[in-house]
Design an enzyme around this catalytic site. Structure first.
Site, PDB file in Angstrom:
ATOM      1  N   GLU A 281       3.495  -1.365   8.020  1.00 14.08           N
ATOM      2  CA  GLU A 281       3.898  -1.526   6.625  1.00 14.08           C
ATOM      3  C   GLU A 281       5.316  -1.013   6.376  1.00 14.08           C
ATOM      4  OE1 GLU A 281       2.392  -0.056   2.229  1.00 14.08           O
ATOM      5  OE2 GLU A 281       0.917  -0.606   3.739  1.00 14.08           O
TER       6      GLU A 281
ATOM      7  N   SER B 152       0.679   4.768   4.361  1.00 16.01           N
ATOM      8  CA  SER B 152      -0.120   3.905   5.238  1.00 16.01           C
ATOM      9  C   SER B 152       0.807   3.221   6.237  1.00 16.01           C
ATOM     10  CB  SER B 152      -0.873   2.866   4.419  1.00 16.01           C
ATOM     11  OG  SER B 152      -1.783   3.489   3.544  1.00 16.01           O
TER      12      SER B 152
ATOM     13  N   ARG C  88       1.438  -6.881  -0.273  1.00 22.40           N
ATOM     14  CA  ARG C  88       2.541  -6.073   0.253  1.00 22.40           C
ATOM     15  C   ARG C  88       3.740  -6.963   0.605  1.00 22.40           C
ATOM     16  NH1 ARG C  88      -0.424  -3.723  -1.963  1.00 22.40           N
ATOM     17  NH2 ARG C  88      -1.702  -1.936  -1.400  1.00 22.40           N
TER      18      ARG C  88
END
Length: 371
Positions: free
Chosen positions: A363, A260, A170
């Site tokens: 995130e 998420s 990520r």
């Protein structure tokens, strides 16, 4: 006046000082050339000047909004040409503003393999390399060739290769490279190298156990035995995501989220040894000094810390909570504020720290607010 609540998947956030919609790359470049990277003095004075918006799926903006200008990338386009090798590959070029799931559907329809496991992810194509978007064992870094981007520091269009993008979990150079808190690069288009064997092109090898089982594949089989028809893989991924509230649906508040909210923590073996034996763990790239690392399941930690599906509603009068389908999503139940979502997220983070001593990190990009 436009509000972020109207342009983000979490449906929260205030107004912007200015809202600019770029319907073409040329219009985007005109705006970008007028908004160089801010100085530290500008940022401290609240003059950070530009926020680039794609699909708004990985963004949480404060209820007070953003005082600068928003540049919304609304230009799309997709094309394909033969790859540079003779192995039956094809290179697909996608404009930054093109809706991501439409890109995946386009490639599957034409029997181009490589993106099918990334079906159903909301947002725009230009955002996918920034976070190295991934799901079900696939990441965009596995097929990405390069990106064309505007370099706000030097005021020019450049090309960054897969290697130069320095992908991680990520993470990428696009995400890491900032000046005074503002991203240096703005993605204009992305190129992917996909596999094409004609009408019978199978999927890429399925790497994710849950997806493999749902397709009737052996999880530990050889790569060629972990392939399935492209349309089957896409359909299964969409079904799995829908079951977790991860496919946008206007009437389903479980999908009113940033996806998420927490990344899966990557930790050392010393931390893993403190967890119960059944805690999910996956291999991760070693640290810069070669120290072994392990990726944990944020969803498992959240659930075992006492934050089950629907947790947090009582903290904010029912306006927000964890999804009733999946514990990784913090959801707007219809009338939530950004503050409500952050209250629930903070409670989840604190409980995981208290139970396991592991701090989860958000995130989505937080604008004008913090966890």
């Amino acid at each position: 006046m436009r509000r972020f609540s109207e342009h983000t998947t979490a449906r929260v956030g205030g107004t912007a000082g200015e809202w600019i919609v770029a319907h073409t790359e040329f219009e985007a470049l005109q705006t970008l050339s007028r908004h160089p990277l801010p100085s530290e003095e500008d940022r401290l004075a609240g003059k950070d000047t530009l926020l680039v918006l794609g699909g708004g799926s990985n963004l949480l903006v404060a209820d007070a909004g953003f005082p600068g200008a928003v540049l919304q990338l609304a230009f799309d386009g997709i094309s394909a040409e033969p790859g540079e090798t003779h192995g039956g590959d094809v290179v697909v070029t996608v404009a930054a503003g093109h809706e991501w799931d439409d890109v995946v559907a386009w490639t599957v329809q034409r029997r181009y393999a490589g993106l099918e496991a990334l079906s159903g992810i909301p947002g725009a194509a230009g955002a996918t390399p920034v976070q190295n978007v991934g799901a079900y064992g696939a990441e965009v870094s596995q097929t990405l060739v390069d990106v064309r981007a505007w370099d706000r520091l030097h005021g020019e269009v450049i090309t960054l290769s897969n290697e130069e993008l320095g992908f991680g979990y990520r993470d990428s150079v696009l995400k890491r490279t900032t000046l005074h808190g503002s991203p240096r690069y703005v993605v204009l288009s992305v190129r992917f190298r996909l596999e094409h064997r004609g009408e019978d092109t199978p999927s890429s090898p399925v790497r994710y156990a849950e997806l493999a089982r749902s397709l009737g594949l052996e999880v530990n089989a050889a790569e060629d035995q972990r392939r399935a028809p492209l349309t089957d893989v896409r359909a299964k991924v969409l079904a799995l995501r829908a079951g977790k509230g991860m496919v946008l649906e206007a009437e389903d508040h479980d999908t009113w989220s940033t996806g998420s909210f927490f990344t899966n923590p990557i930790v050392g073996e010393d931390v893993v040894s403190t967890l119960p034996e059944g805690a999910p763990r996956f291999p991760a790239l070693p640290d810069v000094d070669g120290t072994p690392r392990v990726k944990l399941s944020a969803a498992w930690l959240i659930d075992r810390a006492g934050c089950g599906k629907g947790f947090g509603a009582e903290l904010v009068g029912g306006r927000a909570s964890l999804s009733t389908k999946h514990t990784l999503a913090v959801t707007n139940r219809g009338k939530a504020s950004a503050g409500d979502l952050l209250t629930v997220a903070a409670a989840v983070r604190d409980r995981v720290v208290e139970r396991f001593g592991i701090e989860l990190h958000p995130e989505p990009v937080l604008i004008g607010c913090e966890l």
